[in-house]
Write a protein that holds these residues in place. Structure first.
Motif, PDB file in Angstrom:
ATOM      1  N   LEU A 128     -30.806  12.207 -42.280  1.00  0.00           N
ATOM      2  CA  LEU A 128     -30.732  11.089 -41.575  1.00  0.00           C
ATOM      3  C   LEU A 128     -31.257  11.412 -40.332  1.00  0.00           C
ATOM      4  O   LEU A 128     -31.802  10.312 -39.569  1.00  0.00           O
ATOM      5  N   PHE A 132     -36.956   0.669 -43.816  1.00  0.00           N
ATOM      6  CA  PHE A 132     -35.807   1.403 -43.595  1.00  0.00           C
ATOM      7  C   PHE A 132     -34.442   0.747 -43.923  1.00  0.00           C
ATOM      8  O   PHE A 132     -33.412   0.980 -44.723  1.00  0.00           O
ATOM      9  N   THR A 144     -35.040  11.109 -40.294  1.00  0.00           N
ATOM     10  CA  THR A 144     -35.374   9.629 -40.358  1.00  0.00           C
ATOM     11  C   THR A 144     -35.448   8.993 -39.077  1.00  0.00           C
ATOM     12  O   THR A 144     -36.296   8.255 -38.830  1.00  0.00           O
ATOM     13  N   THR A 145     -34.214   9.248 -38.323  1.00  0.00           N
ATOM     14  CA  THR A 145     -34.129   8.751 -37.031  1.00  0.00           C
ATOM     15  C   THR A 145     -35.201   9.036 -35.975  1.00  0.00           C
ATOM     16  O   THR A 145     -35.873   8.245 -35.549  1.00  0.00           O
ATOM     17  N   PHE A 188     -31.516  -0.394 -38.202  1.00  0.00           N
ATOM     18  CA  PHE A 188     -32.821  -0.453 -38.566  1.00  0.00           C
ATOM     19  C   PHE A 188     -33.098  -2.070 -38.658  1.00  0.00           C
ATOM     20  O   PHE A 188     -34.326  -2.470 -38.187  1.00  0.00           O
ATOM     21  N   GLY A 237     -39.981   7.892 -44.473  1.00  0.00           N
ATOM     22  CA  GLY A 237     -38.788   7.468 -44.377  1.00  0.00           C
ATOM     23  C   GLY A 237     -38.092   7.171 -45.926  1.00  0.00           C
ATOM     24  O   GLY A 237     -36.941   7.382 -46.199  1.00  0.00           O
ATOM     25  N   LEU A 256     -37.996  10.213 -36.925  1.00  0.00           N
ATOM     26  CA  LEU A 256     -39.429   9.624 -37.376  1.00  0.00           C
ATOM     27  C   LEU A 256     -39.651   8.270 -36.862  1.00  0.00           C
ATOM     28  O   LEU A 256     -40.578   7.857 -36.155  1.00  0.00           O
ATOM     29  N   PHE A 257     -38.370   7.369 -36.809  1.00  0.00           N
ATOM     30  CA  PHE A 257     -38.337   6.139 -36.567  1.00  0.00           C
ATOM     31  C   PHE A 257     -38.691   5.986 -34.970  1.00  0.00           C
ATOM     32  O   PHE A 257     -39.720   5.340 -34.550  1.00  0.00           O
ATOM     33  N   THR A 309     -41.382  -0.772 -40.140  1.00  0.00           N
ATOM     34  CA  THR A 309     -40.714   0.391 -40.632  1.00  0.00           C
ATOM     35  C   THR A 309     -39.122   0.099 -40.631  1.00  0.00           C
ATOM     36  O   THR A 309     -38.596   0.365 -41.445  1.00  0.00           O
ATOM     37  N   PHE A 317     -45.106  -1.896 -35.340  1.00  0.00           N
ATOM     38  CA  PHE A 317     -44.531  -0.631 -36.037  1.00  0.00           C
ATOM     39  C   PHE A 317     -43.109  -0.833 -36.169  1.00  0.00           C
ATOM     40  O   PHE A 317     -42.725  -0.621 -37.392  1.00  0.00           O
TER      41      PHE A 317
END
Lengths: 327, 330
Positions: free
Chosen positions: A277, B309, A280-281, B270, A312, A283-284, B305, B301
């Motif tokens: 998790l 997500f 993922t964050t 998200f 992701g 990467l975001f 994403t 972006f």
């Protein structure tokens, strides 16, 4: 009047609890293989088991340590360590397939047209048809589990491994077996020699056709011929292991001849979920920062966005999955 | 019911009318009863897991999912337990199909590099043979239970069907609506469909088909399944478990309240960034000096994403059912 017949091993006369449809059966007390009509079966081979319980325990330990990296797996307990001799048929054959068809693809070509002021370069797409007329010629070893409708943990993978490993099999020797592998549970085959060859043929047929279909846009003709060069019954030692971690059971299958992990399950711990998790964050956020500094054209944030979305996709899968399967 | 005497130890044995084989519970010798009216191999898998063991297996499998109550091994409360044997036919079919018709071939024109630029498809008479053998698992009962139909069954450890054994564990034995002949017909029909599919790959027009089906083997297998209803934190859930191997066919997953809050927060995080991204990307494309921050790049972006997500989190997080294994579709 009904007639009652009891089943006895033709080798040692021990009464046995068998399914008479078993095509090759093994006596529980002496392990000798027989065909259903009571004759000894010659092409019976075995892959020698080279590991004892303690070595298998060590392999399990190493596997969990290596694959359970970063998950904090401590205090698991092995609850089952069961050696099984799995019955496999290995049908060796020379297979030949001839297929005819065509492959369609497109090519772009550029050419210059016109002259003088009108001279220019045009790019155009050309559809090309290429005739295909090819042969597949190969020596095969098709492996079949000798049980119908069965699912034993890891057996699919064993099939693949056996294709190369079965050359190491030695003729089945009952006396040696008694010394080293007496703890193994025998499983006999329910599939006769004939049926094994038939099912192997179907497998070759299906595989060659799918290869032809991959090579062509359209297959016109596809014909396969098979000549068997020998069908063997190979008993393969597989250790079925279960271990408990935090009251939950996980399975591992290990090939007894090489000590190779066939398939295994690794617990997904809270630490593992949180790690992914976090990834993922990161990467975001990282993608956002990257887009801010590198953005000079629309294309760059789109590329970064797609890359991060794909990554992701997998990291989120790891957050929610129930168990990691290694094979 | 028939009564016989075990030929090995002389113990009394009882058989159902369709039973051809009986294993003596005292000396475990199998005997075959010849000349019964309806000869079919009829097997069963034994009930290996008792109710307490199956409860442990179920709790263990549920706990592998995130957000489940930690004390499930204690708090899972079985309210209803049904044990039923469901019948499957396992049929091996050999089919030889001889076909005649018109197959396609092509002529190519206008050479271009390693191929041709045009193709003409023609028909020519063609004939051939398919000859192979396949195995089918056919669901016997009238009731359609997709989870059981798609379940990857195991036949390991099967033994001759003993009515007594099912009675001993107080299980209901579900009867098949298909008799042996119907099961054979169904398997042959599936096999014919496969050959038909293959024929259409070889031929454009089929004129004549001659086939010779042969059922190489058929047996009936009764597999025991537990149908469970259980309570966790005052909510009811359902599960189906394989009583022979302890595998979970399907179960609903009880989750804790905090799990739903987390899924909510995560998808909102998200989602909001994604929607904000769309807004910034659109707003900035209309006015390039928007905030003067170049935020439109980040917006593009974040839009891509964030949306991916959110959808992924919701799809994975809102799963309410768990299956341990499924049969691969052909």
């Amino acid at each position: 009047m009904s007639q009652i017949v009891k089943f006895q091993c033709p080798h040692c006369n021990a009464p046995v609890d068998v399914n008479p449809e078993d095509a090759v059966f093994n006596c529980n007390s002496c392990g000798q293989a027989f065909l259903a009509d009571g004759t000894e079966f010659k092409n019976h081979y075995i892959l020698d088991n080279k590991h004892n319980q303690n070595q298998i325990r060590d392999i399990v330990k190493g596997f969990i340590k290596k694959k359970g990296f970063m998950r904090g797996i401590k205090g698991y307990k092995i609850t089952k360590l069961e050696p099984i001799l799995m019955p496999f048929w290995v049908a060796t054959s020379d297979a030949y397939t001839h297929y005819v068809g065509y492959k369609r693809y497109s090519e772009t070509r550029t050419r210059t047209v016109g002259s003088g002021k009108n001279r220019r370069t045009v790019t155009e797409s050309v559809t090309v048809y290429r005739p295909v007329d090819q042969e597949i010629r190969e020596k095969r070893a098709d492996v079949l589990l000798g049980r119908r409708g069965s699912s034993m943990y890891g057996y699919r993978k064993v099939k693949q491994i056996l294709q190369s490993e079965f050359s190491r099999a030695v003729p089945f020797n009952h006396d040696r077996l008694m010394n080293t592998e007496k703890e193994f549970e025998y499983l006999s085959t329910e599939i006769s020699l004939d049926a094994a060859n038939q099912l192997a043929k179907t497998a070759v047929f299906d595989e060659h056709r799918s290869r032809a279909e991959r090579a062509c846009t359209k297959v016109f003709d596809c014909a396969t011929q098979i000549a068997y060069t020998g069908t063997y019954f190979v008993h393969t030692p597989v250790w079925q292991i279960e271990y408990v971690f935090q009251d939950e059971t996980y399975r591992i299958a290990i090939l007894g001849s090489s000590g190779k992990i066939i398939a295994g399950e690794i617990p997904v711990t809270t630490r593992f979920r949180m790690t992914f998790l976090g990834i993922t964050t990161l990467l975001f956020l990282g993608g956002g920062v990257g887009s801010y500094f590198l953005g000079a054209d629309y294309i760059i944030p789109i590329i970064i966005g797609v890359v991060v979305a794909i990554m992701g996709f997998f990291t989120l899968k790891n957050v929610f999955k129930t168990v990691t399967v290694v094979d | 019911m028939k009564s016989i005497m075990c030929p090995n130890c002389a113990a009394p044995l009882e058989l159902e009318d369709t039973q051809t084989h009986v294993t003596c519970p005292f000396c475990s010798v199998t005997s075959e009863l010849k000349k019964v009216d309806q000869l079919i191999e009829h097997y069963m898998l034994p009930v290996v897991y008792d109710v307490e063991q199956i409860r442990t297996e179920l709790a263990g499998d549920i706990l592998k999912s995130p957000g489940t109550p930690d004390d499930l091994h204690k708090s899972l409360n079985l309210k209803k337990v049904d044990l039923k044997f469901y019948p499957y036919y396992i049929v091996t079919v050999h089919l030889r199909t001889e076909y005649k018709g018109n197959g396609e071939y092509a002529t190519f024109h206008h050479r271009y590099k390693s191929g041709y630029k045009s193709i003409d498809i023609h028909l020519k008479p063609e004939q051939g043979v398919f000859d192979d053998e396949r195995e089918f698992i056919i669901w016997g009962p009238k009731e359609i239970i997709n989870d059981l139909i798609n379940f990857e069954i195991s036949t390991r450890g099967k033994r001759y069907f003993q009515a007594l054994e099912a009675k001993k564990v107080k299980a209901k034995v579900v009867k098949t609506v298909l008799d042996v002949e119907q099961a054979k017909v169904q398997a042959v029909a599936t096999m014919r469909d496969i050959h038909k599919g293959l024929m259409y790959k070889e031929l454009a027009q089929i004129h004549e088909v001659k086939d010779k089906p042969e059922v190489k083997g058929i047996y009936l297998l009764h597999i025991p399944f537990y149908f469970l209803e259980f309570e966790v934190n005052n909510k009811m859930y359902k599960a189906t478990m394989d009583a022979a191997t302890g595998r979970t066919v399907i179960t609903q997953i009880p989750r804790e309240g905090s799990y739903w809050v987390m899924i909510g927060l995560l998808s909102a995080f998200f989602g909001i960034i994604g929607i904000a991204g769309i807004y910034f990307a659109v707003a900035a494309s209309q006015d390039a000096s928007f905030f003067g921050l170049g935020i439109n790049w980040v917006g593009i972006f974040a839009a891509i994403t964030g949306i991916v997500f959110t959808v992924r989190t919701l799809l994975l997080g809102l799963r309410t059912k768990y299956r341990e294994t499924r049969r691969k579709k052909r």
